[in-house]
Design a protein around this motif. Structure first.
Motif, PDB file in Angstrom:
ATOM      1  N   SER A 231       4.593   1.403   1.666  1.00 49.13           N
ATOM      2  CA  SER A 231       5.723   1.848   0.849  1.00 49.13           C
ATOM      3  C   SER A 231       6.402   3.057   1.486  1.00 49.13           C
ATOM      4  CB  SER A 231       5.249   2.184  -0.561  1.00 49.13           C
ATOM      5  OG  SER A 231       6.323   2.603  -1.359  1.00 49.13           O
ATOM      6  N   ARG A 232       5.607   4.006   1.955  1.00 44.54           N
ATOM      7  CA  ARG A 232       6.162   5.206   2.595  1.00 44.54           C
ATOM      8  C   ARG A 232       6.969   4.826   3.829  1.00 44.54           C
ATOM      9  NH1 ARG A 232       5.530   8.371   6.719  1.00 44.54           N
ATOM     10  NH2 ARG A 232       3.756   7.260   7.574  1.00 44.54           N
TER      11      ARG A 232
ATOM     12  N   HIS B  55      11.639  -1.898  -1.705  1.00 49.53           N
ATOM     13  CA  HIS B  55      10.679  -2.751  -1.007  1.00 49.53           C
ATOM     14  C   HIS B  55      11.281  -4.087  -0.572  1.00 49.53           C
ATOM     15  CE1 HIS B  55       7.310  -0.415  -3.234  1.00 49.53           C
ATOM     16  NE2 HIS B  55       7.639   0.175  -2.098  1.00 49.53           N
TER      17      HIS B  55
ATOM     18  N   SER C  66       0.858  -1.181   0.000  1.00 52.38           N
ATOM     19  CA  SER C  66       0.000   0.000   0.000  1.00 52.38           C
ATOM     20  C   SER C  66       0.896   1.235   0.000  1.00 52.38           C
ATOM     21  CB  SER C  66      -0.899   0.010   1.244  1.00 52.38           C
ATOM     22  OG  SER C  66      -0.121   0.270   2.403  1.00 52.38           O
ATOM     23  N   LYS C  67       0.316   2.387  -0.297  1.00 52.41           N
ATOM     24  CA  LYS C  67       1.095   3.634  -0.282  1.00 52.41           C
ATOM     25  C   LYS C  67       1.715   3.857   1.090  1.00 52.41           C
ATOM     26  CE  LYS C  67      -1.009   6.342  -3.945  1.00 52.41           C
ATOM     27  NZ  LYS C  67      -1.654   7.600  -4.300  1.00 52.41           N
ATOM     28  N   GLU C  68       0.961   3.567   2.131  1.00 48.01           N
ATOM     29  CA  GLU C  68       1.457   3.767   3.495  1.00 48.01           C
ATOM     30  C   GLU C  68       2.594   2.803   3.812  1.00 48.01           C
ATOM     31  OE1 GLU C  68       1.834   5.389   7.349  1.00 48.01           O
ATOM     32  OE2 GLU C  68       1.070   6.152   5.446  1.00 48.01           O
TER      33      GLU C  68
END
Length: 142
Positions: free
Chosen positions: A7-8, A110, A3-5
């Motif tokens: 990944s962040r 990642h 998810s974007k979160e």
């Protein structure tokens, strides 16, 4: 997929870990030459260190010509893998001039298993890039 979160958070963890593993004050944006910056780049496909010229076309040309005059020194004495790209297009369609050294192996921010290799690559190559810059800054700015 992340998810974007997620990944962040992974990106944040990588950069925090890199800073703790290699606690050095990098030049990056503090070159004192307008529009000339050093960058670390690491995403889910590649890693590189780069020197970017992002100023007006006039300043880019001025600095680019000086860097081209120093190209053989950079390649022979510092970074033999460096690539000179006068018209590098970023993902956001912005054009700049870039000298960069890509990491040859396939890596992903990642994948924590690749982090150590990237950190060592960043430290080694940015140290050499900065040494070149410090030695020839007066020529680039001249």
């Amino acid at each position: 997929m992340f998810s974007k979160e997620e990944s962040r958070l992974l990106r944040q963890e990588f950069w925090t870990s890199f800073g703790k593993s290699f606690p050095k004050k990098w030049i990056l944006y503090n070159t004192k030459l307008k529009g000339l910056n050093f960058k670390f780049h690491f995403d889910n496909k590649k890693a590189m260190v780069a020197l970017d010229l992002e100023d007006s076309l006039e300043h880019r040309i001025k600095h680019w010509e000086k860097l081209l005059a120093l190209k053989s020194i950079l390649l022979e004495d510092y970074l033999p893998e460096a690539i000179f790209d006068e018209s590098y297009i970023l993902d956001n369609s912005k054009e700049l001039s870039r000298i960069y050294v890509p990491l040859a192996q396939k890596v992903s921010i990642h994948n924590k298993d690749t982090w150590r290799d990237v950190m060592e690559f960043f430290n080694k190559n940015m140290t050499l890039f900065e040494a070149f810059f410090e030695e020839y800054k007066h020529v680039i700015d001249g």
